[in-house]
Design a protein around this motif. Structure first.
Motif, PDB file in Angstrom:
ATOM      1  N   GLY A   1       9.927  -5.455  -5.733  1.00 17.87           N
ATOM      2  CA  GLY A   1      11.036  -5.977  -4.946  1.00 17.87           C
ATOM      3  C   GLY A   1      10.585  -6.466  -3.585  1.00 17.87           C
ATOM      4  O   GLY A   1      11.051  -7.501  -3.091  1.00 17.87           O
ATOM      5  N   GLY A   2       9.656  -5.732  -2.969  1.00 18.04           N
ATOM      6  CA  GLY A   2       9.103  -6.166  -1.689  1.00 18.04           C
ATOM      7  C   GLY A   2       8.391  -7.497  -1.804  1.00 18.04           C
ATOM      8  O   GLY A   2       8.494  -8.352  -0.905  1.00 18.04           O
ATOM      9  N   ASP A   3       7.683  -7.700  -2.905  1.00 18.27           N
ATOM     10  CA  ASP A   3       7.002  -8.986  -3.120  1.00 18.27           C
ATOM     11  C   ASP A   3       8.008 -10.136  -3.192  1.00 18.27           C
ATOM     12  O   ASP A   3       7.767 -11.230  -2.653  1.00 18.27           O
ATOM     13  N   LEU A   4       9.134  -9.905  -3.868  1.00 16.81           N
ATOM     14  CA  LEU A   4      10.142 -10.960  -3.989  1.00 16.81           C
ATOM     15  C   LEU A   4      10.744 -11.320  -2.631  1.00 16.81           C
ATOM     16  O   LEU A   4      10.956 -12.502  -2.320  1.00 16.81           O
ATOM     17  N   VAL A   5      11.020 -10.297  -1.829  1.00 22.20           N
ATOM     18  CA  VAL A   5      11.575 -10.570  -0.494  1.00 22.20           C
ATOM     19  C   VAL A   5      10.551 -11.294   0.367  1.00 22.20           C
ATOM     20  O   VAL A   5      10.889 -12.235   1.100  1.00 22.20           O
TER      21      VAL A   5
ATOM     22  N   VAL B   1       0.837  -1.206   0.000  1.00 22.99           N
ATOM     23  CA  VAL B   1       0.000   0.000   0.000  1.00 22.99           C
ATOM     24  C   VAL B   1       0.870   1.253   0.000  1.00 22.99           C
ATOM     25  O   VAL B   1       0.583   2.234  -0.697  1.00 22.99           O
ATOM     26  N   LEU B   2       1.946   1.228   0.776  1.00 23.45           N
ATOM     27  CA  LEU B   2       2.853   2.377   0.813  1.00 23.45           C
ATOM     28  C   LEU B   2       3.479   2.601  -0.560  1.00 23.45           C
ATOM     29  O   LEU B   2       3.588   3.753  -1.025  1.00 23.45           O
ATOM     30  N   ALA B   3       3.902   1.530  -1.227  1.00 20.14           N
ATOM     31  CA  ALA B   3       4.488   1.671  -2.556  1.00 20.14           C
ATOM     32  C   ALA B   3       3.487   2.266  -3.535  1.00 20.14           C
ATOM     33  O   ALA B   3       3.829   3.146  -4.344  1.00 20.14           O
ATOM     34  N   LYS B   4       2.240   1.828  -3.473  1.00 16.01           N
ATOM     35  CA  LYS B   4       1.215   2.383  -4.361  1.00 16.01           C
ATOM     36  C   LYS B   4       0.962   3.855  -4.077  1.00 16.01           C
ATOM     37  O   LYS B   4       0.738   4.654  -4.995  1.00 16.01           O
ATOM     38  N   SER B   5       1.000   4.234  -2.809  1.00 11.87           N
ATOM     39  CA  SER B   5       0.790   5.641  -2.478  1.00 11.87           C
ATOM     40  C   SER B   5       1.939   6.505  -2.996  1.00 11.87           C
ATOM     41  O   SER B   5       1.736   7.648  -3.413  1.00 11.87           O
ATOM     42  N   LEU B   6       3.169   5.962  -2.996  1.00 14.13           N
ATOM     43  CA  LEU B   6       4.308   6.709  -3.519  1.00 14.13           C
ATOM     44  C   LEU B   6       4.245   6.816  -5.036  1.00 14.13           C
ATOM     45  O   LEU B   6       4.758   7.788  -5.619  1.00 14.13           O
TER      46      LEU B   6
ATOM     47  N   ASP C   1      10.839   9.270 -12.251  1.00 15.64           N
ATOM     48  CA  ASP C   1      11.713   8.713 -11.216  1.00 15.64           C
ATOM     49  C   ASP C   1      10.887   8.193 -10.049  1.00 15.64           C
ATOM     50  O   ASP C   1      11.153   7.115  -9.504  1.00 15.64           O
ATOM     51  N   LEU C   2       9.880   8.953  -9.658  1.00 17.41           N
ATOM     52  CA  LEU C   2       9.016   8.553  -8.549  1.00 17.41           C
ATOM     53  C   LEU C   2       8.292   7.256  -8.862  1.00 17.41           C
ATOM     54  O   LEU C   2       8.244   6.330  -8.031  1.00 17.41           O
ATOM     55  N   ARG C   3       7.734   7.149 -10.067  1.00 14.93           N
ATOM     56  CA  ARG C   3       7.004   5.935 -10.434  1.00 14.93           C
ATOM     57  C   ARG C   3       7.936   4.728 -10.514  1.00 14.93           C
ATOM     58  O   ARG C   3       7.584   3.626 -10.064  1.00 14.93           O
ATOM     59  N   ALA C   4       9.134   4.925 -11.072  1.00 16.71           N
ATOM     60  CA  ALA C   4      10.088   3.812 -11.155  1.00 16.71           C
ATOM     61  C   ALA C   4      10.504   3.346  -9.765  1.00 16.71           C
ATOM     62  O   ALA C   4      10.582   2.141  -9.495  1.00 16.71           O
TER      63      ALA C   4
ATOM     64  N   ALA D   1       8.781   3.642  -6.968  1.00 13.78           N
ATOM     65  CA  ALA D   1       7.646   2.972  -6.333  1.00 13.78           C
ATOM     66  C   ALA D   1       7.484   1.547  -6.857  1.00 13.78           C
ATOM     67  O   ALA D   1       7.144   0.629  -6.095  1.00 13.78           O
ATOM     68  N   GLN D   2       7.747   1.346  -8.148  1.00 17.42           N
ATOM     69  CA  GLN D   2       7.663  -0.006  -8.703  1.00 17.42           C
ATOM     70  C   GLN D   2       8.764  -0.912  -8.148  1.00 17.42           C
ATOM     71  O   GLN D   2       8.532  -2.089  -7.877  1.00 17.42           O
TER      72      GLN D   2
END
Length: 268
Positions: free
Chosen positions: A231-235, A201-206, A220-223, A225-226
């Motif tokens: 990356g968070g999903d992989l971890v 959710v935090l990544a989507k808000s960013l 840059d902001l969108r990249a 956030a992605q």
């Protein structure tokens, strides 16, 4: 973390983190070699795991990363606070220390820390998740990130918190080393799911809006956030794999005990 436009100077903390990591890896390998020399078993994959985690942490701390300022910052955060702690924790460094330290003050101190009430409280998975994710929400959804880029002391505190909170959360979820109170897979899995949701959710808000007080370019902001989101999903998948392996091993041991008990019962 990677400086943004307007940063006042080089970060003094991350080179120290890299140096401490190199020392820790050297100490781990020396301790593992000492353990084997006296005839004790210590799997070599743990050496490789700790070395890989340490190398990733040290490189992310000091090496220039590709992309714009926010993308590079987020890649650095992902490696330092999320990815690198996984192989470090899986290598069971605390167990190695307890097995190699001779009886004396240092070993007693380590046992006292791991068996203390504060350590048991910090290892409560929901609390560790709150410290980790709560810190990230505070960093990215308040002016704290902008302040950290211009105030070296604030930036140092932020870096240390992000590193410590990420390592603590990974330690609590994996629970590979001895602690005073071992939490069940349900507690650890639930904390992992909650933290993963909060991170996503935090990544989507960013992706939609920058941290207050910053002026990153939209691309840059969108990249960035992605990078944070995927990356968070992989971890999280790596941590879930550790939990699944532990569940499988625990189930196998329970079935083996049941078979032995059944065989003993039939024999009598």
């Amino acid at each position: 973390m990677t400086p943004a436009p307007g940063h006042t100077g080089p970060d003094p903390v991350l080179p120290l983190v890299a140096l401490a990591t190199v020392v820790a890896v050297a100490g781990y390998l020396a301790a593992a070699a000492r353990l084997r020399r006296r005839g004790d078993a210590w799997p070599r994959y743990r050496d490789a795991s700790f070395t890989a985690g340490g190398a990733a942490l040290a490189a992310a701390a000091v090496a220039p990363l590709p992309g714009g300022p926010f993308t590079a910052h987020m890649a650095q955060h992902l490696v330092i606070a999320m990815a690198a702690p996984v192989p470090l924790v899986v290598a069971r460094p605390m167990t190695l220390a307890l097995r190699t330290l001779p009886p004396g003050t240092a070993r007693r101190a380590l046992l006292a820390v791991t068996g203390s009430r504060p350590a048991a409280l910090l290892c409560f998975p929901p609390l560790a998740a709150l410290l980790d994710m709560g810190g990230l929400w505070l960093l990215y959804r308040t002016p704290l990130l902008a302040t950290a880029h211009h105030e070296p002391l604030v930036g140092a505190v932020v870096h240390l918190h992000v590193l410590a909170a990420g390592a603590l959360f990974t330690f609590c979820v994996c629970q590979r080393d001895p602690v005073r109170h071992g939490w069940s897979l349900a507690w650890r899995g639930g904390a992992l799911l909650a933290a993963g949701a909060a991170h996503a959710v935090l990544a989507k808000s960013l992706y939609a809006s920058p941290p207050p007080g910053t002026a990153f370019a939209a691309a840059d902001l969108r990249a960035g956030a992605q990078v944070m989101y995927y990356g968070g999903d992989l971890v999280d998948l790596a941590l879930a794999t550790v939990l699944a392996v532990q569940w499988y091993a625990a189930t196998g041991r329970a079935r083996a005990r049941f078979r032995r008990l059944s065989a003993a019962t039939r024999a009598t």
